[in-house]
Scaffold this active site. Sequence first.
Site, PDB file in Angstrom:
ATOM      1  N   ARG A  92       0.862  -1.187   0.000  1.00 53.40           N
ATOM      2  CA  ARG A  92       0.000   0.000   0.000  1.00 53.40           C
ATOM      3  C   ARG A  92       0.895   1.232   0.000  1.00 53.40           C
ATOM      4  NH1 ARG A  92       2.421   1.902   3.750  1.00 53.40           N
ATOM      5  NH2 ARG A  92       0.934   3.587   3.724  1.00 53.40           N
TER       6      ARG A  92
ATOM      7  N   ALA B 119       0.790   5.160  -2.153  1.00 50.28           N
ATOM      8  CA  ALA B 119       0.611   5.455  -3.571  1.00 50.28           C
ATOM      9  C   ALA B 119       1.789   5.047  -4.476  1.00 50.28           C
ATOM     10  CB  ALA B 119       0.267   6.924  -3.743  1.00 50.28           C
TER      11      ALA B 119
ATOM     12  N   ARG C 252      -7.764  -0.003  -6.389  1.00 57.68           N
ATOM     13  CA  ARG C 252      -7.766   1.144  -5.481  1.00 57.68           C
ATOM     14  C   ARG C 252      -7.856   2.421  -6.322  1.00 57.68           C
ATOM     15  NH1 ARG C 252      -4.187   1.236  -0.367  1.00 57.68           N
ATOM     16  NH2 ARG C 252      -6.060   2.343   0.315  1.00 57.68           N
TER      17      ARG C 252
ATOM     18  N   ASP D  67      -1.798  10.807  -2.075  1.00 57.58           N
ATOM     19  CA  ASP D  67      -2.249   9.780  -3.025  1.00 57.58           C
ATOM     20  C   ASP D  67      -2.555  10.371  -4.383  1.00 57.58           C
ATOM     21  OD1 ASP D  67      -2.682   8.390  -0.354  1.00 57.58           O
ATOM     22  OD2 ASP D  67      -2.934   6.825  -1.872  1.00 57.58           O
TER      23      ASP D  67
ATOM     24  N   LYS E 291      -4.410  10.169   3.167  1.00 61.40           N
ATOM     25  CA  LYS E 291      -5.115   9.348   4.159  1.00 61.40           C
ATOM     26  C   LYS E 291      -6.099  10.176   4.982  1.00 61.40           C
ATOM     27  CE  LYS E 291      -4.954   5.849   4.589  1.00 61.40           C
ATOM     28  NZ  LYS E 291      -5.943   5.010   3.878  1.00 61.40           N
TER      29      LYS E 291
HETATM   30  O1  MRU Z   1      -4.433   3.392   2.299  1.00 60.09           O
HETATM   31  P1  MRU Z   1      -2.939   3.531   2.150  1.00 60.09           P
HETATM   32  O2  MRU Z   1      -2.187   2.946   3.290  1.00 60.09           O
HETATM   33  O3  MRU Z   1      -2.468   3.061   0.809  1.00 60.09           O
HETATM   34  O4  MRU Z   1      -2.728   5.097   2.215  1.00 60.09           O
HETATM   35  C1  MRU Z   1      -1.440   5.603   2.150  1.00 60.09           C
HETATM   36  C2  MRU Z   1      -1.371   7.074   2.287  1.00 60.09           C
HETATM   37  O5  MRU Z   1      -2.354   7.750   2.460  1.00 60.09           O
HETATM   38  C3  MRU Z   1      -0.020   7.688   2.104  1.00 60.09           C
HETATM   39  O6  MRU Z   1       0.108   8.846   2.869  1.00 60.09           O
HETATM   40  C4  MRU Z   1       0.164   8.057   0.620  1.00 60.09           C
HETATM   41  O7  MRU Z   1      -0.156   6.972  -0.201  1.00 60.09           O
HETATM   42  C5  MRU Z   1       1.536   8.511   0.339  1.00 60.09           C
HETATM   43  S1  MRU Z   1       2.669   7.211   0.451  1.00 60.09           S
HETATM   44  C6  MRU Z   1       4.211   7.768   0.058  1.00 60.09           C
END
Ligand code: MRU
Length: 350
Positions: free
Chosen positions: A45, A47, A88, A236, A247
């Site tokens: 997980r 982005a 996703r 993301d 998030k």
């Molecule tokens: O649901 P997730 O764990 O994939 O969400 C991740 C986030 O919100 C991160 O802050 C974002 O993807 C940036 S990761 C470098």
Amino acid sequence: MIQTMEWTDRGVRFLDQTKLPTEEVYVTCTTYQQVADAIRDMVVRGAPAIGVATAMGIALGIGNSNAENVGELKQELDRICDTIAQTRPTAVNLFWAIRRMQEKFERVRVRPIPQIKQTLIEEAQRMHAEDIAANQAMGRHGATLMPASGGVLTHCNAGALATCGYGTALGVIRAAVEQGKELHVYADETRPFLQGARLTAWELMKDGIPTTVISDNMAGAMMKQGKIAAIVVGADRIAANGDVANKVGTYSVAILAKEHGIPFYVAAPFSTIDMEMPDGSKIPIEQRNTREVTHIAGKQMVPDGVQVENPAFDVTPAKYVRAIVTERGIAQAPYLESLQKLAQEPAHVG
Ligand code: MRU
């Protein structure tokens, strides 16, 4: 460096993030469908990691294909991309990776099938290496924004685990610490999936970076007590005007930062910037299974039958963002111009 994912002769190997911090277990996906499941179930997980996992899933699916001509191989590619695209919706890196692999396929489709397969595998591996280089460049730029000492709050996990290594927001923190800055990280636990408590704390502990986990609702109190000098988070998807999807809970942190006069920074590679999205209002927000909210570690926490919401992301308006750190440099408001300017810089770093 933590190996979030790796291309191997047997398939794509992932560090299973659903098992951290108590178990360090690796899983190898041997089909593209398994890679799609790993993304959906958050074995992998974050982005940028989702983007590279997508590319590796495509390379794996094409590599496994029995297609006898390029027309059949193209149909296979479309099927693979459609499957992974369903996993996703918010992380634009997923769609960036699909597009990049599709473009690569089109450029080499006249070649013999074994060569096409090999080219796509190499492209996915190149994206893996580029991601780490981008994070290191982001770290160099972003470290200049960090205080010489003090608390830095982060939300979710934008670290090595959310990327192919080093991290975006945590890359900025790592680079600052490597330069001798004395930072203490405050990690929001990040309900409901606990990426902050489980993942950010785990990887920062491994690096020996001082870390305190707080529950999400403590962030305001920490700011009020003067414990937080800066905030840095990942993203993301960033719209062309600088609105940031990250998030869920990031928006609240940004508002609190504004109230307390604390700089709120976002670190993300260009693959997270969606210049075709004019602002944050149309960014698709993933709704996840409500069980993530109702249960903690398998134990029911809310009464049967109550209504529950579980949006995985929220959008922070650009006006709350002091700067966006990318591998090409730092953008500041007005973002429409600054991001456009950086978008014209050379794409490859490192
Ligand atoms: O649901 P997730 O764990 O994939 O969400 C991740 C986030 O919100 C991160 O802050 C974002 O993807 C940036 S990761 C470098």
